[in-house]
Scaffold this motif. Structure first.
Motif, PDB file in Angstrom:
ATOM      1  N   HIS A  88      -1.216  10.438  28.582  1.00  0.00           N
ATOM      2  CA  HIS A  88      -1.496   9.099  28.068  1.00  0.00           C
ATOM      3  C   HIS A  88      -2.929   8.690  28.400  1.00  0.00           C
ATOM      4  O   HIS A  88      -3.557   9.233  29.322  1.00  0.00           O
ATOM      5  CB  HIS A  88      -0.507   8.063  28.621  1.00  0.00           C
ATOM      6  N   ARG A  93      -1.786   3.061  26.630  1.00  0.00           N
ATOM      7  CA  ARG A  93      -1.325   2.600  25.317  1.00  0.00           C
ATOM      8  C   ARG A  93      -1.189   3.743  24.310  1.00  0.00           C
ATOM      9  O   ARG A  93      -0.438   3.628  23.346  1.00  0.00           O
ATOM     10  CB  ARG A  93      -2.278   1.539  24.751  1.00  0.00           C
ATOM     11  N   VAL A  94      -1.912   4.837  24.522  1.00  0.00           N
ATOM     12  CA  VAL A  94      -1.841   5.970  23.601  1.00  0.00           C
ATOM     13  C   VAL A  94      -1.221   7.170  24.314  1.00  0.00           C
ATOM     14  O   VAL A  94      -1.722   7.621  25.349  1.00  0.00           O
ATOM     15  CB  VAL A  94      -3.243   6.350  23.072  1.00  0.00           C
ATOM     16  N   LYS A 140       2.560  -0.090  18.073  1.00  0.00           N
ATOM     17  CA  LYS A 140       1.488  -0.786  17.362  1.00  0.00           C
ATOM     18  C   LYS A 140       1.894  -1.092  15.916  1.00  0.00           C
ATOM     19  O   LYS A 140       2.362  -0.218  15.193  1.00  0.00           O
ATOM     20  CB  LYS A 140       0.225   0.082  17.377  1.00  0.00           C
ATOM     21  N   GLY A 156       2.106   2.758  14.638  1.00  0.00           N
ATOM     22  CA  GLY A 156       1.386   3.533  15.635  1.00  0.00           C
ATOM     23  C   GLY A 156       1.998   4.881  15.961  1.00  0.00           C
ATOM     24  O   GLY A 156       2.375   5.144  17.116  1.00  0.00           O
ATOM     25  N   GLN A 166       1.291  11.789  18.287  1.00  0.00           N
ATOM     26  CA  GLN A 166       0.589  10.708  18.982  1.00  0.00           C
ATOM     27  C   GLN A 166       1.274   9.366  18.716  1.00  0.00           C
ATOM     28  O   GLN A 166       1.575   9.032  17.580  1.00  0.00           O
ATOM     29  CB  GLN A 166      -0.874  10.631  18.533  1.00  0.00           C
ATOM     30  N   THR A 168       0.931   5.195  19.561  1.00  0.00           N
ATOM     31  CA  THR A 168       0.103   4.098  20.063  1.00  0.00           C
ATOM     32  C   THR A 168       0.985   2.872  20.253  1.00  0.00           C
ATOM     33  O   THR A 168       1.661   2.425  19.312  1.00  0.00           O
ATOM     34  CB  THR A 168      -1.044   3.772  19.093  1.00  0.00           C
TER      35      THR A 168
END
Length: 539
Positions: A88, A93-94, A140, A156, A166, A168
């Protein structure tokens, strides 16, 4: 002659008992050899489309036949499953997941990153009317998409390669593994979704599976189906069961009788049966994080008075409620469940850090009651308690009625028990004084109890600035600071439950069941409502 008949009848009973015992023994030997378990659920499947389900039975079937990025292990801790590693970003957040390259669907197709993108976008797409789309508020643009304010492809989630995914987030989330374990975050075979369209998940044949078991025999409406060991499951060597026969049994007493006759290996018990079977060697019980609670209509004049709410919160003998009415579970003195959430900063249970907020205290309850009556200029107060019409809820309502009228002078309390659907409609429409309900969390974090938690009309009605500030800080500024985040959550719970008594915690529900002693490795989900079969073995 009469004595002879009785004696002869006794012989028949004994012989029949021996025959049944022999049959049961032979059946158990057969089950052990074939690794077959017989079990039941209380309701039918609604759908096997993970974007559209909204019931416990469908969730249980999906969780035994599908797999997401995480899975609960034998200790009910979320561990990587469909992924082999995760990284991460610094701001948390990602997240980037490396997917398991040996994970396959039951038709032999590989499970790819695109399959996750397909599934997640289907769930947030407003046209699919998913009952679980609100779970994507953590992703997201999840909320904007479900509200029709952003395109579906802005969610996201991205496939960075065939086996690289991935995600987000909308904000950092400490409990991410637990929430991503849920069935609403499972992948879907992209080719099959495109091929079947609206038929996807409408029967066991209109689906492929990437979990420990496949599902056969469900036509879309029948009341029996079978889990079969999935030969394409990446971890099939650790799955002992070859088959699980499942049937729908809606009456608890029928389930108990089927268990006693050897036709079932598992039977859930309602409170009616707990005392009867608590000394049976096949009896099991545990406390769950499911809340029993009261929620108040603060728009009404009487229940809008904080002293009245505090009085009611402290005037109910919760220990006695658990002991004499429920026969399982334990009294709750906070809205966040105990023995469920371990805090990152202290290593202790959250409830231990937060302490008891509302205990049974009839003396203080009467003090608050008198303050409330004075502010309302009333000596006599009439209130109505709303409950659902199932037996347990009605009994709880009657117990609360008795306690409150005994401990709060001048109160006349009536109990209105109506079907659950009507009860939910009444609360949504503010047609109640206060309501008894139960609520099961979705993930292991205090935020779930404090911002959802079955707290009727919390968002539109409760405007305490301190509470919402503490919640916002826990979600954002303190999201990566466990110590400060914990204190913000404790402050929020104190404001909501102790100071403002928006809701009154009553108990944590227990779950009890009978289980064949030959069955090992059986487990229920952390929330106590879903049975897991992937660790089961028949001795």
């Amino acid at each position: 002659m009469k004595k002879f008949k009785l004696f002869f009848s006794g012989l028949i009973v004994i012989e029949m008992g021996l025959v049944l015992a022999a049959c049961s023994s032979n059946s158990e030997l057969s089950q052990a050899k074939t690794q077959t378990m017989n079990t039941y659920v209380s309701n039918e499947i609604s759908t096997l489309d993970s974007s559209k389900y909204g019931d416990t039975t469908s969730s249980e079937v999906l969780q035994n036949s599908m797999e997401g990025l995480y899975r609960f292990d034998k200790n009910n801790k979320a561990i990587l499953a469909g992924a082999t590693s995760v990284k991460h970003s610094k701001d948390q957040r990602v997240y980037t997941f490396d997917l398991r390259k040996n994970a396959k669907w039951s038709n032999g197709d590989p499970v790819t990153a695109t399959d996750y993108v397909t599934a997640w976008r289907r769930t947030v797409d407003p046209k699919n009317s998913s009952l679980d789309s609100d779970s994507y508020a953590i992703i997201k643009n999840g909320t904007k998409i479900t509200q029709g304010k952003a395109p579906v492809n802005s969610l996201g989630i991205k496939a960075l390669g065939k086996y690289k995914l991935q995600i987000t987030l909308a904000y950092p989330i400490p409990y991410l593994p637990e929430i991503l374990e849920g069935a609403q975050f499972y992948p879907q075979n992209t080719k099959l979704v495109k091929k079947l369209g609206s038929k996807y998940g409408t029967s066991s044949k209109n689906l492929v599976y990437n979990g420990p078991f496949t599902v056969t025999g469900w036509t879309g409406s029948n009341l029996k189906w079978v889990y079969k060991k999935n030969p394409n499951y990446w971890n099939k060597k650790d799955i002992a069961l070859n088959k699980v026969n499942v049937q729908v049994v809606q009456t608890p007493s029928t389930g108990v009788n089927l268990f006693r006759s050897g036709q079932l290996d598992y039977a859930a018990l309602t409170s009616d049966f707990v005392k009867q079977y608590e000394k049976n060697p096949n009896f099991h019980t545990r406390i769950t994080p499911t809340n029993g609670y009261l929620s108040f209509n603060i728009k009404k004049k009487v229940t809008g008075n904080v002293h009245i709410r505090r009085a009611i919160s402290q005037a109910i003998d919760k220990q006695q409620l658990v002991k004499t009415i429920l026969h399982q579970g334990k009294a709750a003195n906070g809205i966040v469940a105990s023995d469920f959430i371990t805090d990152q900063s202290t290593g202790k249970d959250y409830r231990q850090d937060a302490g008891d907020l509302v205990t049974y205290n009839p003396k203080n309850a009467r003090k608050e009651w008198n303050l409330g009556k004075k502010e309302l200029s009333k000596e006599k107060i009439n209130l109505e308690l709303l409950t659902s019409d199932v037996d347990d809820s009605k009994r709880v309502g009657e117990f609360i009625q008795s306690n409150l009228m005994k401990n709060l002078p001048g109160l006349n309390l009536t109990v209105k028990s109506i079907p659950l659907k009507s009860r939910l409609a009444n609360t949504t429409n503010h047609n109640y004084d206060f309501v008894f309900g139960t609520w099961q969390p979705s993930y292991e974090d205090p935020l779930d109890f404090l911002t959802v938690g079955g707290l009727f009309n919390l968002q539109p009605d409760y405007h305490n600035d301190n509470f919402w500030h503490q919640i916002d800080m826990a979600k954002t500024t303190y999201a990566t600071n466990p110590k400060k985040r914990l204190q913000a959550l404790i402050n929020a719970e104190n404001q909501l439950i102790k100071k403002d008594a928006f809701a009154a915690p009553l108990y944590q529900a227990g779950v009890s069941y009978l289980l064949n002693k030959k069955v090992t490795g059986f487990q229920l989900s952390p929330y106590g409502n879903v049975a897991y079969y992937w660790n089961v073995k028949i001795k």
